[in-house]
Design a protein around this motif. Sequence first.
Motif, PDB file in Angstrom:
ATOM      1  N   LEU A  90       0.846  -1.194   0.000  1.00 42.05           N
ATOM      2  CA  LEU A  90       0.000   0.000   0.000  1.00 42.05           C
ATOM      3  C   LEU A  90       0.883   1.246   0.000  1.00 42.05           C
ATOM      4  N   PRO A  91       0.493   2.270  -0.754  1.00 42.27           N
ATOM      5  CA  PRO A  91       1.280   3.506  -0.725  1.00 42.27           C
ATOM      6  C   PRO A  91       1.010   4.274   0.573  1.00 42.27           C
ATOM      7  N   SER A  92       1.975   5.075   0.987  1.00 42.80           N
ATOM      8  CA  SER A  92       1.781   5.874   2.199  1.00 42.80           C
ATOM      9  C   SER A  92       0.990   7.141   1.909  1.00 42.80           C
ATOM     10  N   SER A  93       0.736   7.404   0.619  1.00 47.85           N
ATOM     11  CA  SER A  93      -0.049   8.573   0.250  1.00 47.85           C
ATOM     12  C   SER A  93      -0.789   8.298  -1.052  1.00 47.85           C
ATOM     13  N   THR A  94      -2.060   8.717  -1.114  1.00 47.29           N
ATOM     14  CA  THR A  94      -2.854   8.619  -2.337  1.00 47.29           C
ATOM     15  C   THR A  94      -3.402  10.013  -2.656  1.00 47.29           C
ATOM     16  N   ALA A  95      -4.217  10.119  -3.675  1.00 50.59           N
ATOM     17  CA  ALA A  95      -4.804  11.410  -4.037  1.00 50.59           C
ATOM     18  C   ALA A  95      -5.758  11.907  -2.958  1.00 50.59           C
ATOM     19  N   ASN A  96      -6.308  10.988  -2.158  1.00 42.03           N
ATOM     20  CA  ASN A  96      -7.318  11.364  -1.168  1.00 42.03           C
ATOM     21  C   ASN A  96      -6.804  11.395   0.269  1.00 42.03           C
ATOM     22  N   TYR A  97      -5.850  10.537   0.605  1.00 43.43           N
ATOM     23  CA  TYR A  97      -5.398  10.402   1.999  1.00 43.43           C
ATOM     24  C   TYR A  97      -3.890  10.190   2.079  1.00 43.43           C
ATOM     25  N   THR A  98      -3.328  10.634   3.208  1.00 45.47           N
ATOM     26  CA  THR A  98      -1.946  10.342   3.565  1.00 45.47           C
ATOM     27  C   THR A  98      -1.993   9.500   4.836  1.00 45.47           C
ATOM     28  N   TYR A  99      -1.249   8.392   4.842  1.00 43.76           N
ATOM     29  CA  TYR A  99      -1.267   7.459   5.968  1.00 43.76           C
ATOM     30  C   TYR A  99       0.026   7.577   6.758  1.00 43.76           C
ATOM     31  N   ILE A 100      -0.107   7.879   8.044  1.00 44.81           N
ATOM     32  CA  ILE A 100       1.050   8.026   8.925  1.00 44.81           C
ATOM     33  C   ILE A 100       0.976   6.916   9.967  1.00 44.81           C
ATOM     34  N   ILE A 101       2.014   6.095  10.010  1.00 45.22           N
ATOM     35  CA  ILE A 101       2.041   4.924  10.895  1.00 45.22           C
ATOM     36  C   ILE A 101       3.029   5.159  12.022  1.00 45.22           C
ATOM     37  N   SER A 102       2.643   4.717  13.205  1.00 47.48           N
ATOM     38  CA  SER A 102       3.572   4.703  14.337  1.00 47.48           C
ATOM     39  C   SER A 102       3.274   3.466  15.170  1.00 47.48           C
ATOM     40  N   GLY A 103       4.284   3.001  15.893  1.00 49.66           N
ATOM     41  CA  GLY A 103       4.072   1.811  16.703  1.00 49.66           C
ATOM     42  C   GLY A 103       5.150   1.631  17.748  1.00 49.66           C
ATOM     43  N   ASN A 104       4.815   0.863  18.766  1.00 53.19           N
ATOM     44  CA  ASN A 104       5.771   0.472  19.789  1.00 53.19           C
ATOM     45  C   ASN A 104       5.445  -0.963  20.191  1.00 53.19           C
ATOM     46  N   ILE A 105       5.850  -1.385  21.346  1.00 52.71           N
ATOM     47  CA  ILE A 105       5.657  -2.774  21.738  1.00 52.71           C
ATOM     48  C   ILE A 105       4.195  -3.128  22.046  1.00 52.71           C
ATOM     49  N   SER A 106       3.396  -2.147  22.434  1.00 53.74           N
ATOM     50  CA  SER A 106       2.021  -2.475  22.820  1.00 53.74           C
ATOM     51  C   SER A 106       0.930  -1.810  21.978  1.00 53.74           C
ATOM     52  N   LEU A 107       1.276  -0.796  21.161  1.00 55.35           N
ATOM     53  CA  LEU A 107       0.249  -0.064  20.425  1.00 55.35           C
ATOM     54  C   LEU A 107       0.757   0.349  19.043  1.00 55.35           C
ATOM     55  N   GLY A 108      -0.064   0.111  18.039  1.00 53.10           N
ATOM     56  CA  GLY A 108       0.243   0.561  16.684  1.00 53.10           C
ATOM     57  C   GLY A 108      -0.891   1.433  16.180  1.00 53.10           C
ATOM     58  N   THR A 109      -0.567   2.558  15.574  1.00 52.24           N
ATOM     59  CA  THR A 109      -1.607   3.454  15.056  1.00 52.24           C
ATOM     60  C   THR A 109      -1.328   3.814  13.605  1.00 52.24           C
ATOM     61  N   VAL A 110      -2.393   4.124  12.897  1.00 49.02           N
ATOM     62  CA  VAL A 110      -2.290   4.674  11.551  1.00 49.02           C
ATOM     63  C   VAL A 110      -3.308   5.796  11.467  1.00 49.02           C
ATOM     64  N   ASN A 111      -2.848   6.963  11.052  1.00 50.80           N
ATOM     65  CA  ASN A 111      -3.709   8.132  10.923  1.00 50.80           C
ATOM     66  C   ASN A 111      -3.887   8.420   9.437  1.00 50.80           C
ATOM     67  N   ALA A 112      -5.138   8.379   8.964  1.00 55.03           N
ATOM     68  CA  ALA A 112      -5.442   8.699   7.570  1.00 55.03           C
ATOM     69  C   ALA A 112      -5.882  10.161   7.511  1.00 55.03           C
ATOM     70  N   THR A 113      -4.989  11.009   7.031  1.00 57.66           N
ATOM     71  CA  THR A 113      -5.258  12.435   6.934  1.00 57.66           C
ATOM     72  C   THR A 113      -5.822  12.741   5.553  1.00 57.66           C
ATOM     73  N   ALA A 114      -7.006  13.329   5.519  1.00 60.18           N
ATOM     74  CA  ALA A 114      -7.674  13.625   4.256  1.00 60.18           C
ATOM     75  C   ALA A 114      -7.038  14.829   3.575  1.00 60.18           C
ATOM     76  N   SER A 115      -6.918  14.757   2.254  1.00 62.26           N
ATOM     77  CA  SER A 115      -6.376  15.891   1.492  1.00 62.26           C
ATOM     78  C   SER A 115      -7.467  16.908   1.161  1.00 62.26           C
ATOM     79  N   ASP A 116      -8.724  16.512   1.295  1.00 62.22           N
ATOM     80  CA  ASP A 116      -9.865  17.376   0.998  1.00 62.22           C
ATOM     81  C   ASP A 116     -10.629  17.637   2.294  1.00 62.22           C
ATOM     82  N   THR A 117     -10.977  18.883   2.554  1.00 66.70           N
ATOM     83  CA  THR A 117     -11.668  19.218   3.807  1.00 66.70           C
ATOM     84  C   THR A 117     -13.096  18.673   3.861  1.00 66.70           C
ATOM     85  N   MET A 118     -13.622  18.203   2.747  1.00 66.55           N
ATOM     86  CA  MET A 118     -14.972  17.642   2.723  1.00 66.55           C
ATOM     87  C   MET A 118     -14.993  16.166   3.112  1.00 66.55           C
ATOM     88  N   LEU A 119     -13.820  15.537   3.243  1.00 72.80           N
ATOM     89  CA  LEU A 119     -13.731  14.118   3.588  1.00 72.80           C
ATOM     90  C   LEU A 119     -13.534  13.946   5.089  1.00 72.80           C
TER      91      LEU A 119
END
Length: 173
Positions: A90-119
């Motif tokens: 999967l790409p880390s960025s598309t035309a609609n969203y940018t995906y930012i991943i972070s993780g450690n030993i107990s928690l993993g997160t992914v934030n999908a940031t919308a490129s359009d304010t209507m999303l």
Amino acid sequence: MKPQLILTYQYIKLRSRNHSNGFTLVELMVVIIILGILSAVGMKTILNEVSKAKQAEAKSSIAHINAAQSTHWLAQGTFANAMSELSIGLPSSTANYTYIISGNISLGTVNATASDTMLKGYVGVVERYADGNQKQIISGIICESAAAGNITSLPTSGRPGTNACGTNVELGR
């Protein structure tokens, strides 16, 4: 029949035919107004569906990333900090969203940031924790912003049903 009567009949028939072959301006205006109203209603529906399709991309990507994070933790003992560590293509960025991943030993997160304010914005969280019987569990959730715009505060739990999403909407695993 008399020739004069026949000519009068043909003249009246011809005259009435010429006047009834078109539409009046009022009729045309009514049709145009009705078409305008129908297209305005239709455009709103179509634009709504376009946003839903773009948001479906984010939900699907986060579900794949959450599953890959679980697999990564089982293999490495920690959650990934970059999309390249997951090896899912999967790409880390598309035309609609940018995906930012972070993780450690107990928690993993992914934030999908919308490129359009209507999303709507999305966050995926995967957590490793011990249940009441001290059995190790890995579970994940997807949070959706309640309105258009991105999620600013990331959840600190991936446990379903814990209100980890806060005022945002929990979509499930």
